[in-house]
Write a protein that holds these residues in place. Sequence first.
Motif, PDB file in Angstrom:
ATOM      1  N   LYS A 147       0.817  -1.210   0.000  1.00  0.00           N
ATOM      2  CA  LYS A 147       0.000   0.000   0.000  1.00  0.00           C
ATOM      3  C   LYS A 147       0.851   1.261   0.000  1.00  0.00           C
ATOM      4  CE  LYS A 147      -2.480   0.780   3.670  1.00  0.00           C
ATOM      5  NZ  LYS A 147      -3.559   0.628   4.686  1.00  0.00           N
ATOM      6  N   LEU A 179       1.819   2.922  -3.321  1.00  0.00           N
ATOM      7  CA  LEU A 179       0.791   3.537  -4.164  1.00  0.00           C
ATOM      8  C   LEU A 179       0.675   5.036  -3.894  1.00  0.00           C
ATOM      9  CD1 LEU A 179      -1.923   0.727  -4.022  1.00  0.00           C
ATOM     10  CD2 LEU A 179      -0.113   1.072  -5.713  1.00  0.00           C
ATOM     11  N   THR A 180       1.800   5.717  -3.985  1.00  0.00           N
ATOM     12  CA  THR A 180       1.813   7.179  -3.882  1.00  0.00           C
ATOM     13  C   THR A 180       1.843   7.755  -5.291  1.00  0.00           C
ATOM     14  OG1 THR A 180       4.224   7.300  -3.880  1.00  0.00           O
ATOM     15  CG2 THR A 180       3.123   7.035  -1.740  1.00  0.00           C
ATOM     16  N   ASP A 194      -8.746  -2.627   1.604  1.00  0.00           N
ATOM     17  CA  ASP A 194      -8.240  -1.289   1.322  1.00  0.00           C
ATOM     18  C   ASP A 194      -7.161  -1.323   0.239  1.00  0.00           C
ATOM     19  OD1 ASP A 194      -7.993   1.588   1.900  1.00  0.00           O
ATOM     20  OD2 ASP A 194      -6.043   1.043   2.719  1.00  0.00           O
ATOM     21  N   PHE A 195      -6.233  -2.248   0.359  1.00  0.00           N
ATOM     22  CA  PHE A 195      -5.151  -2.350  -0.621  1.00  0.00           C
ATOM     23  C   PHE A 195      -5.706  -2.729  -1.988  1.00  0.00           C
ATOM     24  CE2 PHE A 195      -1.497  -5.043  -2.323  1.00  0.00           C
ATOM     25  CZ  PHE A 195      -0.782  -3.962  -2.781  1.00  0.00           C
ATOM     26  N   THR A 217      -8.725  -2.301  -3.297  1.00  0.00           N
ATOM     27  CA  THR A 217      -9.499  -1.239  -3.948  1.00  0.00           C
ATOM     28  C   THR A 217      -8.607  -0.091  -4.397  1.00  0.00           C
ATOM     29  OG1 THR A 217     -10.079  -0.293  -1.781  1.00  0.00           O
ATOM     30  CG2 THR A 217     -11.645  -1.831  -2.776  1.00  0.00           C
ATOM     31  N   LYS A 218      -7.524   0.156  -3.670  1.00  0.00           N
ATOM     32  CA  LYS A 218      -6.576   1.183  -4.112  1.00  0.00           C
ATOM     33  C   LYS A 218      -5.903   0.752  -5.415  1.00  0.00           C
ATOM     34  CE  LYS A 218      -5.337   3.454   0.261  1.00  0.00           C
ATOM     35  NZ  LYS A 218      -5.851   4.780  -0.160  1.00  0.00           N
ATOM     36  N   THR A 272      -8.302   1.337  -8.171  1.00  0.00           N
ATOM     37  CA  THR A 272      -8.441   2.757  -8.462  1.00  0.00           C
ATOM     38  C   THR A 272      -7.310   3.270  -9.344  1.00  0.00           C
ATOM     39  OG1 THR A 272      -9.608   3.144  -6.380  1.00  0.00           O
ATOM     40  CG2 THR A 272      -8.584   5.057  -7.429  1.00  0.00           C
ATOM     41  N   PHE A 273      -6.106   2.763  -9.131  1.00  0.00           N
ATOM     42  CA  PHE A 273      -4.953   3.262  -9.880  1.00  0.00           C
ATOM     43  C   PHE A 273      -4.681   2.485 -11.164  1.00  0.00           C
ATOM     44  CE2 PHE A 273      -3.853   4.903  -5.553  1.00  0.00           C
ATOM     45  CZ  PHE A 273      -3.988   6.248  -5.886  1.00  0.00           C
ATOM     46  N   ASP A 328     -16.863   4.965  -4.928  1.00  0.00           N
ATOM     47  CA  ASP A 328     -15.441   4.720  -5.161  1.00  0.00           C
ATOM     48  C   ASP A 328     -15.124   3.271  -5.512  1.00  0.00           C
ATOM     49  OD1 ASP A 328     -14.763   7.368  -4.653  1.00  0.00           O
ATOM     50  OD2 ASP A 328     -14.644   7.016  -2.505  1.00  0.00           O
TER      51      ASP A 328
END
Length: 232
Positions: free
Chosen positions: A11, A14-15, A40-41, A43-44, A47-48, A136
């Motif tokens: 995680k 993912l910046t 959380d990880f 879905t991030k 998203t990216f 989201d």
Amino acid sequence: MSQEFLYLINKDDLTSQNLFEIIYPNTTTNYYISDDFSKDFYTKLCTFGFISTSINIQDKIYLLPEIQFEYAVLDFCDIHISKKVKKLLNKNEFKFYINNDFLAVLKKIKEYHNDSWLEENYEKLLLNLKDEKSEDFELFCAELYNINNNLIAGEIGYKIKKTYTSLTGFSSKDKAYKDWGKLQMVLLNTHLQNENFEFWNLGHPYMQYKFDLGAKLYSREEFLNKWLKAIL
């Protein structure tokens, strides 16, 4: 998968700086690996622009996020409906649902794919996510039944804002339902268009049926330009 090494990702990687300066411009790496199956990880990653599967390595299951080199993307107005599918539409001997029975679709997918990447940890992750609904991220399934309420074709994917991404699906191997997988996709296209989605991310561009349906080929850079405008 021909990549020689799988690079660990977590995680903290993912910046914006890491994504835009290291991961996205890397034209030799598309697959990464992680033992983090947290909601959380995952879905991030979605998203990216990553599309994640899973993999079993030496009896341990890992998440396998991929930032693809190329993507198949369908803009709804480009849909191509074959004559055979038009006949099925005209006969209207089917029932089409969205998010009616996620567990039934998941079960059929596992039965259909003998070498499914839906490993145990990934399946648990999907089950943990299936009731979470937000703009989201929302898991999504499409289901096509015959008039006797037998599930003939379906797929699982996810919605982020007004985009939809396919993950995996199935269609009956019975010759009587030869074109029902294509019918399901045409019906899903109509639903997404009617709900004012922006586009459909079909993932890997290596299957001809996606282009027969009307999808176009996007490079990673082209896809990310379209994707990030729609979801951020």
